[in-house]
Design a protein around this motif. Structure first.
Motif, mmCIF file in Angstrom:
data_model
loop_
_atom_site.group_PDB
_atom_site.id
_atom_site.type_symbol
_atom_site.label_atom_id
_atom_site.label_comp_id
_atom_site.label_asym_id
_atom_site.label_seq_id
_atom_site.Cartn_x
_atom_site.Cartn_y
_atom_site.Cartn_z
ATOM 1 N N THR A 263 58.355 63.747 -86.380
ATOM 2 C CA THR A 263 59.046 64.644 -85.450
ATOM 3 C C THR A 263 59.773 65.591 -86.518
ATOM 4 O O THR A 263 60.110 66.611 -86.072
ATOM 5 C CB THR A 263 60.114 63.884 -84.395
ATOM 6 O OG1 THR A 263 60.812 63.089 -85.256
ATOM 7 C CG2 THR A 263 59.199 63.226 -83.564
ATOM 8 N N SER B 208 58.762 59.325 -84.073
ATOM 9 C CA SER B 208 58.999 59.047 -82.611
ATOM 10 C C SER B 208 59.180 57.442 -82.231
ATOM 11 O O SER B 208 59.748 57.246 -81.291
ATOM 12 C CB SER B 208 57.850 59.631 -81.872
ATOM 13 O OG SER B 208 56.656 58.918 -82.243
ATOM 14 N N ASP C 221 63.155 58.027 -80.337
ATOM 15 C CA ASP C 221 62.652 59.267 -81.344
ATOM 16 C C ASP C 221 63.904 59.969 -82.136
ATOM 17 O O ASP C 221 64.769 59.887 -81.436
ATOM 18 C CB ASP C 221 62.038 60.747 -80.317
ATOM 19 C CG ASP C 221 60.771 60.176 -79.756
ATOM 20 O OD1 ASP C 221 60.746 59.294 -78.826
ATOM 21 O OD2 ASP C 221 60.092 60.962 -79.472
ATOM 22 N N THR D 30 65.257 63.028 -83.491
ATOM 23 C CA THR D 30 64.981 64.367 -83.363
ATOM 24 C C THR D 30 65.534 65.139 -84.418
ATOM 25 O O THR D 30 64.946 66.308 -84.722
ATOM 26 C CB THR D 30 66.274 64.628 -81.980
ATOM 27 O OG1 THR D 30 67.283 64.337 -82.290
ATOM 28 C CG2 THR D 30 65.568 63.907 -80.896
ATOM 29 N N SER E 237 69.100 61.209 -82.250
ATOM 30 C CA SER E 237 67.914 60.398 -81.839
ATOM 31 C C SER E 237 68.169 60.419 -80.242
ATOM 32 O O SER E 237 69.291 61.054 -79.665
ATOM 33 C CB SER E 237 67.821 58.992 -82.166
ATOM 34 O OG SER E 237 66.872 58.333 -81.345
ATOM 35 N N LEU E 238 67.082 60.394 -79.539
ATOM 36 C CA LEU E 238 67.080 60.358 -78.171
ATOM 37 C C LEU E 238 67.615 59.195 -77.398
ATOM 38 O O LEU E 238 67.837 59.248 -76.310
ATOM 39 C CB LEU E 238 65.713 60.562 -77.394
ATOM 40 C CG LEU E 238 64.867 61.800 -77.801
ATOM 41 C CD1 LEU E 238 63.350 61.562 -77.290
ATOM 42 C CD2 LEU E 238 65.520 63.027 -77.262
ATOM 43 N N LEU F 143 70.118 65.977 -80.249
ATOM 44 C CA LEU F 143 69.032 66.803 -80.525
ATOM 45 C C LEU F 143 68.975 67.538 -81.982
ATOM 46 O O LEU F 143 67.824 67.608 -82.441
ATOM 47 C CB LEU F 143 68.821 67.774 -79.680
ATOM 48 C CG LEU F 143 68.832 67.299 -77.961
ATOM 49 C CD1 LEU F 143 68.604 68.617 -77.041
ATOM 50 C CD2 LEU F 143 67.731 66.133 -77.800
ATOM 51 N N THR G 138 69.094 72.694 -79.091
ATOM 52 C CA THR G 138 67.762 72.023 -79.430
ATOM 53 C C THR G 138 67.903 72.247 -81.077
ATOM 54 O O THR G 138 66.999 71.229 -81.706
ATOM 55 C CB THR G 138 66.691 72.589 -78.749
ATOM 56 O OG1 THR G 138 66.665 74.020 -78.868
ATOM 57 C CG2 THR G 138 66.753 72.211 -77.221
#
Length: 501
Positions: free
Chosen positions: A189, A206, A231, A233, A248-249, A274, A316
């Motif tokens: 990612t 991920s 994931d 990020t 991370s998520l 994010l 983001t």
């Protein structure tokens, strides 16, 4: 009579052998058909979950075509390697001119001392044997770099993604693949080189893993950092490359000590984290954008929140300027923000917001700052959205990071989060180049100073969508990663002109 009897017996034996061979061939054909029909990669490709905003029929057909294209390409590359030739030779072969066969040009040879590159013959057709495309300095001379006039280029038109063979000077040429890392079993990612480092490389996946590698003379994996449950990020190196901070998520931020390969701090949040950056001057500050529409500034030593700023949507992507006084960030609706930051206290204050003219709002996947540009004659900002819009801004530092759109480029829409990056300067007389991944498994180079045919080169080697790219500090390696977890490090050809930059 005996001879006739013997002849009859021999004829019967030959017939039985032919029948036995035909049955064996039929069985082999049936086995091959079964193997083709039970291709696990094909089923994995077709059974991938579709996104909420995508057309299922379009996505399914596209995945099928990309899988067949990748399968055919890998077979052709395997055949080419078996014949003792190199990747660059294969790339030049598939990019040859249409009238190449009718011209009866003598076959070229490669030598180990020439890094696998073609030796150019005196023939005028030799220009296709060096690189995929070239840039011309007259394209830059025709434009006015000092003008604030906004231009918009559309590369989705037919033929613009194909490199144009013009001029005699290589724009971005590569001698081939330096090394490949394929240990990761999930989609990569994010991908970055260390600060001021030419051989330290790390990538997040991920599956929650972070892998730290070296791309020196003997490329190898240094450490694999395990701790995130979802994931990765984003991540960032500290200025001395001793630590990595990752988001991370799984709603956590982790700080890792690379030498020991351990996590020394975990910061828990209330939403997905994010994007993340160390402060370029004060490494005790850690800025993190999250899905709760915030940027939080953490104290690296204590893990406590120093300050935060609220935005209109999920943050983001972000990047600092070289002084550390500004943060540029993008959100899930395509807005770009300039945020002032106090390097001593960590206090944030929003100063400007740029609204895109696009009707459809798309998340920002890349925000990258550069302190100097030939096109703007000053600091610039590159942004990329998931729907394929590349934007190039000039930054007015004296007006708290006010952004002026200088030019934009429309690429094909993407399903995945695909990133873009500035390219190293070729010289002080050439254009402004950027590099980006794509969902057709290629890495593309674009010249923003060209009103037409902006694609100047491409690298072919991945089988799946290329999601992340990064240059090293020495600008001689370009790393790219794909959706299947493969990381390729490309070695750039260094000319005398490049060494003087």
């Amino acid at each position: 009579m005996a001879e006739q009897r013997n002849g009859t017996v021999n004829d019967g034996d030959s017939q039985t052998e032919e029948n036995h061979n035909s049955n064996k061939n039929n069985n082999n054909i049936d086995d091959n058909n079964k193997n083709k029909n039970s291709d696990p990669d094909l089923f994995c490709c077709l059974l991938q979950p579709a996104t909420a905003d995508g057309d299922p029929e379009y996505i399914g057909i596209r995945r099928l075509l990309l899988h067949r294209k990748a399968e055919a390409g890998i077979i052709r590359r395997r055949d080419w390697r078996c014949n003792g030739r190199t990747y660059v030779a294969y790339r030049n072969y598939i990019c040859r001119p249409r009238n190449w066969e009718s011209s009866h040009v003598r076959s070229l040879q490669t030598t180990p001392g020439n890094s696998g590159r073609w030796i150019p013959p005196p023939s005028p057709l030799s220009r296709w044997s060096e690189v995929d495309s070239w840039s011309s300095s007259r394209d830059v001379q025709s434009g006015n770099p000092a003008s604030n006039h906004r231009t918009s280029f559309d590369s989705s038109a037919s033929g613009s993604d194909r490199p144009r063979h013009r001029g005699v000077e290589p724009a971005y040429s590569f001698v081939g693949m330096h090394c490949i890392f394929d240990q990761c079993k999930a989609s990569v990612t994010v991908l970055k080189f260390g600060h001021m480092s030419s051989d330290l490389l790390a990538y997040g996946a991920s599956d929650g893993t972070l892998t730290v590698c070296t791309v020196s003379e003997k490329p190898s994996v240094i450490k694999q950092l395990n701790g995130h449950s979802k994931d990765v990020t984003d991540f960032d190196f500290s200025s001395n490359n001793q630590y990595i901070a990752s988001s991370s998520l799984d709603k956590t931020v982790r700080v890792w000590e690379i030498a020991k390969g351990i996590c020394i701090r975990v910061i828990y949040g209330v939403s997905s984290q994010l994007c993340i950056r160390f402060h370029p001057v004060n490494n005790n500050f850690l800025s993190v954008g999250n899905a709760n529409k915030e940027i939080n500034v953490f104290n690296f030593s204590t893990g406590r929140i120093i300050n935060k700023s609220v935005f209109d949507s999920e943050v983001t992507s972000m990047d600092h300027d070289h002084t550390g006084h500004l943060i540029f960030c993008g959100d899930a609706q395509g807005y770009i923000y300039s945020v002032n930051m106090n390097s001593h206290t960590g206090v944030l204050s929003r100063s400007h917001r740029y609204r895109s003219s696009n009707r459809h709002k798309s998340p920002v996947t890349t925000v990258q700052y550069r302190s100097f540009s030939l096109l703007a004659r000053g600091p610039v900002l590159l942004t990329c959205t998931q729907d394929g819009h590349l934007s190039f801004f000039s930054v007015a530092m004296e007006i708290k990071g006010y952004l002026t759109l200088r030019c934009s480029l429309k690429l094909a829409p993407r399903i995945h989060k695909i990133q873009a990056s500035f390219c190293p300067l070729l010289s002080l007389e050439k254009g402004e180049f950027i590099v980006t991944g794509s969902e057709d498994s290629n890495v593309y180079f674009y010249d923003l100073t060209r009103p037409r045919h902006t694609c100047v080169n491409k690298l072919q080697g991945h089988r799946f969508p290329v999601t992340a790219i990064a240059w090293n500090h020495g600008e001689n390696f370009l790393a790219s990663s794909d959706f299947y977890g493969v990381v390729i490090v490309w070695k750039r050809e260094r000319t005398n002109e490049n060494k003087n930059i």
